[in-house]
Design a protein around this motif. Structure first.
Motif, PDB file in Angstrom:
ATOM      1  N   MET A   1      -9.247   7.975 -11.141  1.00  0.00           N
ATOM      2  CA  MET A   1      -9.220   8.084  -9.696  1.00  0.00           C
ATOM      3  C   MET A   1     -10.297   7.152  -9.129  1.00  0.00           C
ATOM      4  O   MET A   1     -11.390   7.071  -9.650  1.00  0.00           O
ATOM      5  N   PHE A   2      -9.985   6.492  -8.077  1.00  0.00           N
ATOM      6  CA  PHE A   2     -10.910   5.562  -7.450  1.00  0.00           C
ATOM      7  C   PHE A   2     -11.571   6.193  -6.243  1.00  0.00           C
ATOM      8  O   PHE A   2     -10.980   6.995  -5.546  1.00  0.00           O
ATOM      9  N   LEU A   3     -12.800   5.816  -6.025  1.00  0.00           N
ATOM     10  CA  LEU A   3     -13.526   6.271  -4.856  1.00  0.00           C
ATOM     11  C   LEU A   3     -13.113   5.410  -3.667  1.00  0.00           C
ATOM     12  O   LEU A   3     -13.142   4.187  -3.745  1.00  0.00           O
TER      13      LEU A   3
ATOM     14  N   PRO B   1      -8.872  10.582   8.406  1.00  0.00           N
ATOM     15  CA  PRO B   1      -7.426  10.378   8.447  1.00  0.00           C
ATOM     16  C   PRO B   1      -6.595  11.588   8.007  1.00  0.00           C
ATOM     17  O   PRO B   1      -5.387  11.594   8.166  1.00  0.00           O
ATOM     18  N   GLY B   2      -7.225  12.617   7.466  1.00  0.00           N
ATOM     19  CA  GLY B   2      -6.493  13.807   7.037  1.00  0.00           C
ATOM     20  C   GLY B   2      -6.372  14.821   8.159  1.00  0.00           C
ATOM     21  O   GLY B   2      -6.735  14.566   9.304  1.00  0.00           O
ATOM     22  N   VAL B   3      -5.833  15.985   7.822  1.00  0.00           N
ATOM     23  CA  VAL B   3      -5.686  17.074   8.782  1.00  0.00           C
ATOM     24  C   VAL B   3      -6.324  18.320   8.174  1.00  0.00           C
ATOM     25  O   VAL B   3      -6.011  18.682   7.044  1.00  0.00           O
ATOM     26  N   ILE B   4      -7.218  18.949   8.914  1.00  0.00           N
ATOM     27  CA  ILE B   4      -7.837  20.187   8.466  1.00  0.00           C
ATOM     28  C   ILE B   4      -7.202  21.327   9.244  1.00  0.00           C
ATOM     29  O   ILE B   4      -7.405  21.473  10.442  1.00  0.00           O
ATOM     30  N   GLY B   5      -6.399  22.122   8.538  1.00  0.00           N
ATOM     31  CA  GLY B   5      -5.725  23.247   9.161  1.00  0.00           C
ATOM     32  C   GLY B   5      -6.385  24.556   8.769  1.00  0.00           C
ATOM     33  O   GLY B   5      -7.316  24.592   7.972  1.00  0.00           O
TER      34      GLY B   5
ATOM     35  N   THR C   1      -4.534   8.786  -0.058  1.00  0.00           N
ATOM     36  CA  THR C   1      -3.115   8.559  -0.309  1.00  0.00           C
ATOM     37  C   THR C   1      -2.820   8.845  -1.778  1.00  0.00           C
ATOM     38  O   THR C   1      -3.723   9.011  -2.579  1.00  0.00           O
ATOM     39  N   GLU C   2      -1.569   8.877  -2.131  1.00  0.00           N
ATOM     40  CA  GLU C   2      -1.191   9.068  -3.529  1.00  0.00           C
ATOM     41  C   GLU C   2      -1.675   7.876  -4.354  1.00  0.00           C
ATOM     42  O   GLU C   2      -1.622   6.732  -3.887  1.00  0.00           O
ATOM     43  N   PRO C   3      -2.152   8.101  -5.584  1.00  0.00           N
ATOM     44  CA  PRO C   3      -2.606   6.981  -6.412  1.00  0.00           C
ATOM     45  C   PRO C   3      -1.450   6.086  -6.821  1.00  0.00           C
ATOM     46  O   PRO C   3      -0.299   6.541  -6.905  1.00  0.00           O
ATOM     47  N   LEU C   4      -1.739   4.821  -7.042  1.00  0.00           N
ATOM     48  CA  LEU C   4      -0.722   3.887  -7.502  1.00  0.00           C
ATOM     49  C   LEU C   4      -0.367   4.230  -8.939  1.00  0.00           C
ATOM     50  O   LEU C   4      -1.232   4.518  -9.756  1.00  0.00           O
ATOM     51  N   ARG C   5       0.898   4.212  -9.259  1.00  0.00           N
ATOM     52  CA  ARG C   5       1.380   4.525 -10.603  1.00  0.00           C
ATOM     53  C   ARG C   5       2.198   3.350 -11.123  1.00  0.00           C
ATOM     54  O   ARG C   5       2.820   2.616 -10.355  1.00  0.00           O
TER      55      ARG C   5
END
Length: 40
Positions: free
Chosen positions: A1-3, A13-17, A28-32
């Protein structure tokens, strides 16, 4: 995982509910690799 670093002054950029299902992560989803790509 990259920082991932965000530039100072940018908004989150996220949402805290109230619950997990109402929230979304800031990353975002990691590149695969593509399917059947050799692991070399």
């Amino acid at each position: 995982m990259f920082l991932r670093e965000y530039k100072p002054g940018t908004t989150f950029p996220g949402v805290i509910g109230r619950t997990v299902d109402k929230s979304s992560p800031a990353w975002t989803e990691p590149l695969r690799a593509k399917e059947n790509t050799p692991n070399v």
